[in-house]
Design a protein around this motif. Structure first.
Motif, PDB file in Angstrom:
ATOM      1  N   LEU A  88     -83.869 -32.967 -84.976  1.00 45.83           N
ATOM      2  CA  LEU A  88     -84.465 -34.298 -85.139  1.00 45.83           C
ATOM      3  C   LEU A  88     -85.278 -34.369 -86.433  1.00 45.83           C
ATOM      4  N   ARG A  89     -85.999 -33.299 -86.742  1.00 45.35           N
ATOM      5  CA  ARG A  89     -86.844 -33.297 -87.946  1.00 45.35           C
ATOM      6  C   ARG A  89     -86.030 -33.384 -89.236  1.00 45.35           C
ATOM      7  N   VAL A  90     -84.850 -32.740 -89.261  1.00 42.86           N
ATOM      8  CA  VAL A  90     -84.087 -32.739 -90.518  1.00 42.86           C
ATOM      9  C   VAL A  90     -83.101 -33.897 -90.578  1.00 42.86           C
ATOM     10  N   GLY A  91     -83.235 -34.867 -89.667  1.00 42.52           N
ATOM     11  CA  GLY A  91     -82.487 -36.097 -89.855  1.00 42.52           C
ATOM     12  C   GLY A  91     -81.423 -36.442 -88.835  1.00 42.52           C
ATOM     13  N   ALA A  92     -81.205 -35.571 -87.842  1.00 38.15           N
ATOM     14  CA  ALA A  92     -80.268 -35.945 -86.783  1.00 38.15           C
ATOM     15  C   ALA A  92     -80.910 -37.009 -85.913  1.00 38.15           C
ATOM     16  N   SER A  93     -80.113 -37.991 -85.503  1.00 34.58           N
ATOM     17  CA  SER A  93     -80.631 -39.004 -84.590  1.00 34.58           C
ATOM     18  C   SER A  93     -80.633 -38.448 -83.166  1.00 34.58           C
ATOM     19  N   GLU A  94     -81.414 -39.090 -82.296  1.00 36.09           N
ATOM     20  CA  GLU A  94     -81.401 -38.679 -80.889  1.00 36.09           C
ATOM     21  C   GLU A  94     -79.971 -38.734 -80.351  1.00 36.09           C
ATOM     22  N   THR A  95     -79.232 -39.772 -80.744  1.00 37.26           N
ATOM     23  CA  THR A  95     -77.844 -39.889 -80.287  1.00 37.26           C
ATOM     24  C   THR A  95     -76.997 -38.701 -80.738  1.00 37.26           C
ATOM     25  N   GLU A 153     -85.753 -20.964 -77.966  1.00 34.58           N
ATOM     26  CA  GLU A 153     -85.179 -21.215 -79.286  1.00 34.58           C
ATOM     27  C   GLU A 153     -84.453 -22.562 -79.310  1.00 34.58           C
ATOM     28  N   LEU A 154     -83.858 -22.929 -78.188  1.00 40.00           N
ATOM     29  CA  LEU A 154     -83.170 -24.214 -78.140  1.00 40.00           C
ATOM     30  C   LEU A 154     -84.162 -25.352 -78.351  1.00 40.00           C
ATOM     31  N   ALA A 155     -85.320 -25.275 -77.693  1.00 44.27           N
ATOM     32  CA  ALA A 155     -86.332 -26.320 -77.878  1.00 44.27           C
ATOM     33  C   ALA A 155     -86.718 -26.428 -79.354  1.00 44.27           C
ATOM     34  N   THR A 156     -86.903 -25.269 -79.998  1.00 44.83           N
ATOM     35  CA  THR A 156     -87.257 -25.265 -81.427  1.00 44.83           C
ATOM     36  C   THR A 156     -86.201 -25.986 -82.261  1.00 44.83           C
ATOM     37  N   HIS A 157     -84.925 -25.741 -81.968  1.00 43.49           N
ATOM     38  CA  HIS A 157     -83.884 -26.321 -82.820  1.00 43.49           C
ATOM     39  C   HIS A 157     -83.484 -27.733 -82.376  1.00 43.49           C
ATOM     40  N   LEU A 158     -83.743 -28.109 -81.125  1.00 49.08           N
ATOM     41  CA  LEU A 158     -83.594 -29.524 -80.762  1.00 49.08           C
ATOM     42  C   LEU A 158     -84.579 -30.339 -81.595  1.00 49.08           C
ATOM     43  N   GLU A 159     -85.806 -29.848 -81.630  1.00 53.35           N
ATOM     44  CA  GLU A 159     -86.819 -30.540 -82.424  1.00 53.35           C
ATOM     45  C   GLU A 159     -86.489 -30.431 -83.909  1.00 53.35           C
ATOM     46  N   LEU A 184     -88.325 -34.733 -76.356  1.00 47.67           N
ATOM     47  CA  LEU A 184     -88.532 -36.134 -76.735  1.00 47.67           C
ATOM     48  C   LEU A 184     -89.856 -36.646 -76.182  1.00 47.67           C
ATOM     49  N   HIS A 185     -90.194 -36.221 -74.974  1.00 48.24           N
ATOM     50  CA  HIS A 185     -91.458 -36.637 -74.376  1.00 48.24           C
ATOM     51  C   HIS A 185     -92.627 -36.119 -75.211  1.00 48.24           C
ATOM     52  N   ARG A 186     -92.543 -34.845 -75.597  1.00 54.32           N
ATOM     53  CA  ARG A 186     -93.594 -34.243 -76.420  1.00 54.32           C
ATOM     54  C   ARG A 186     -93.752 -35.007 -77.736  1.00 54.32           C
ATOM     55  N   ARG A 187     -92.628 -35.500 -78.262  1.00 62.57           N
ATOM     56  CA  ARG A 187     -92.677 -36.239 -79.522  1.00 62.57           C
ATOM     57  C   ARG A 187     -93.073 -37.701 -79.331  1.00 62.57           C
ATOM     58  N   GLY A 188     -93.440 -38.076 -78.100  1.00 68.46           N
ATOM     59  CA  GLY A 188     -93.964 -39.417 -77.906  1.00 68.46           C
ATOM     60  C   GLY A 188     -93.044 -40.356 -77.140  1.00 68.46           C
ATOM     61  N   GLY A 189     -92.016 -39.793 -76.524  1.00 65.13           N
ATOM     62  CA  GLY A 189     -91.089 -40.619 -75.778  1.00 65.13           C
ATOM     63  C   GLY A 189     -91.504 -40.761 -74.330  1.00 65.13           C
ATOM     64  N   ALA A 190     -90.564 -41.152 -73.507  1.00 69.17           N
ATOM     65  CA  ALA A 190     -90.803 -41.385 -72.089  1.00 69.17           C
ATOM     66  C   ALA A 190     -91.034 -40.067 -71.356  1.00 69.17           C
ATOM     67  N   GLU A 191     -91.595 -40.198 -70.171  1.00 65.69           N
ATOM     68  CA  GLU A 191     -91.814 -39.075 -69.247  1.00 65.69           C
ATOM     69  C   GLU A 191     -90.480 -38.354 -68.993  1.00 65.69           C
ATOM     70  N   PRO A 192     -90.425 -37.026 -69.088  1.00 66.13           N
ATOM     71  CA  PRO A 192     -89.158 -36.344 -68.794  1.00 66.13           C
ATOM     72  C   PRO A 192     -88.894 -36.330 -67.288  1.00 66.13           C
ATOM     73  N   PRO A 193     -87.638 -36.262 -66.873  1.00 62.68           N
ATOM     74  CA  PRO A 193     -87.324 -36.215 -65.440  1.00 62.68           C
ATOM     75  C   PRO A 193     -87.873 -34.938 -64.838  1.00 62.68           C
ATOM     76  N   ALA A 194     -88.484 -35.034 -63.659  1.00 68.04           N
ATOM     77  CA  ALA A 194     -89.133 -33.868 -63.059  1.00 68.04           C
ATOM     78  C   ALA A 194     -88.390 -33.323 -61.849  1.00 68.04           C
ATOM     79  N   GLY A 195     -87.473 -34.077 -61.320  1.00 70.33           N
ATOM     80  CA  GLY A 195     -86.836 -33.706 -60.059  1.00 70.33           C
ATOM     81  C   GLY A 195     -85.849 -32.559 -60.204  1.00 70.33           C
ATOM     82  N   LEU A 232     -78.244 -29.368 -93.974  1.00 74.07           N
ATOM     83  CA  LEU A 232     -79.178 -28.835 -92.981  1.00 74.07           C
ATOM     84  C   LEU A 232     -79.032 -29.532 -91.627  1.00 74.07           C
ATOM     85  N   LYS A 233     -78.690 -30.795 -91.613  1.00 72.77           N
ATOM     86  CA  LYS A 233     -78.517 -31.488 -90.337  1.00 72.77           C
ATOM     87  C   LYS A 233     -77.344 -30.883 -89.564  1.00 72.77           C
ATOM     88  N   THR A 234     -76.230 -30.657 -90.244  1.00 73.77           N
ATOM     89  CA  THR A 234     -75.089 -30.042 -89.565  1.00 73.77           C
ATOM     90  C   THR A 234     -75.426 -28.621 -89.115  1.00 73.77           C
TER      91      THR A 234
END
Lengths: 123, 123, 123, 123, 123, 123
Positions: A74-81, A65-71, A110-121, A46-48
């Motif tokens: 991460l949920r199914v075990g892919a690291s941020e890297t 849809e990209l936002a859904t699958h980025l998240e 990542l911000h929504r999941r509790g990370g740093a502020e996303p870039p706004a510029g 599932l991660k692949t």
């Protein structure tokens, strides 16, 4: 747990409701064919699958849809890297603009999941 | 001046910061490979490069990057007419919807640079 | 009535004005070539033309123009069901993400025309 | 000379005949709207127009039309270097696969025009 | 071994020569930037990279590069099943036509590598 | 008769065999989900479905599947004129190159079905 439950996590109920209100038949195909039949197939972990989904959606330039699958990735075990590397590599195949847009979206996820502020510029 | 400085103009610092906050490695590839290696190559003048970039981004339908290069084309010496003609011609190759979206974006870019109010209504 | 009048309905004046303010020459090509020359050709009824336009715009992922032709399809006689079926079928050819985005847009168009509240949640 | 004559050169008659046999009405739109109306507009020189056409066709991945406009760009005054640079730059915006396919096509076009043998091996 | 050596295998020399004859500078970017810089990054294993490359190329519909990376995926350790699953899943995101074309190409690649006769009939 | 039988006509057996040899599971999804579930839905007549399929495939630039559905559209009752009009209209939405390629393919399809020699020259 269903494949949808694994990928959608705590958003599953909200996504199901939105899908259902959008079109009940298309929603059913997404649930039953896309997720529980195709994504649930054995033979590829599932991660692949989720990293491949991210690549397809970077290529399409489909932000929702990209936002859904980025998240989902991460949920199914892919690291941020691993997610970042998938996006960087996509630049080779579909160009920098799609990769940059995807990477900004990842920052928002990542911000929504509790990370740093996303870039706004501007980019 | 760097190629980035010529294309990004007074937005250079903000764009660099956004890129850096988005992903430091992708930002480096954009700076070092895309701009200072490829866009900086001799053999094609920068104005033609920027009009070609505009065409590619109209084809992709990538609004953020398109706005950057619409403004970049104007900064490196393309006239408003040349940019408009580039967009109109793109309609032949990638269809009217992409060209219309790009032309509306140009109106917003021109407004930001001190021109008339951009059209706000539906297309 | 012009083809534009039939497809754009009560929005015709606003759309014409937006087009004109965006670029007078591109606006003229849209009016005279796209609508009154090509879309006005005999040999294919206007309802089928609009459903084909919807399909092309689902494939492109061009939301503004898609909204115009979703509404246009309904105005020239396509039923809500026919429009939904056109979008569902597009999923086979261009994938679920484009079809889902289009179906959400249809919900917004139907709401604007007096229907139920469109779904607001995440997909 | 017509714009078509300038871009199509000694192939003009063969291209016109092929277009006409393909579909007389579409052929007429290509001749009268695409070439003699849009490509013939003042405000952007023909060499820049052809390099923008090349970029759009690299983005699309449309080999037949791309071959026509690679040759057209050379006919209206672009140097081989300018065409190569246009293709290399496109890699940034639409990825390496499209750029590589275009560059191989350029080799075939140059060979047809009297240059060296095009590369025949796999990519 | 270089990343190119791992992905291109026994075709490496032929591919390098073709690239070099196509355009020496673009060839250098493919070798040095695409393969030895980006594809060689740590943080994502090469098998997942190649399956993501396959997905991107299915989305683009770029048969030459797709054949290279279908074979590359198998060379760096993906099983035939994993490649098939990657293509089947892509149907969800970019539609059945792209997935079918890719699967036929896989049959040709497998045949070249010593498998059964590829299907020759129409789709 | 199945939907596949109506669209594929006398080619049905050959297409089924090719699909089966390509990938048995993808073949099953094409048969059971794409054709007998989605294309078989009530609410949109099969002729309109096939003309929409043609539009989607012109947009994608997928020649094999496009040939299948050009012929399919004719088989389920679209006239040659309706197919030509669908392709001409697509030029507005996805550009002339895709429409020209599709129209040449239609000439080949019509020739195969007993019509005139298709145009052989360059475009």
């Amino acid at each position: 747990m269903t494949i949808r439950g694994q990928i959608w996590g705590e958003d599953a109920e909200a996504i199901e409701r939105t899908l259902e209100e959008t079109d009940a038949d298309l929603a059913r195909y997404v649930r039953e064919f896309a997720y529980e039949e195709v994504m649930a197939r054995p033979g590829l972990d599932l991660k692949t699958r989720e990293l491949a989904a991210v690549t397809a959606l970077v290529a399409l330039g489909a932000p929702k849809e990209l936002a859904t699958h980025l998240e989902g990735a991460l949920r199914v075990g892919a690291s941020e890297t691993e997610v970042r590397e998938t996006i960087i590599q996509a630049a080779l195949f579909v160009g920098f603009p799609r990769a940059l847009a995807a990477m900004k979206l990842l920052a928002a996820v990542l911000h929504r999941r509790g990370g740093a502020e996303p870039p706004a510029g501007p980019i």
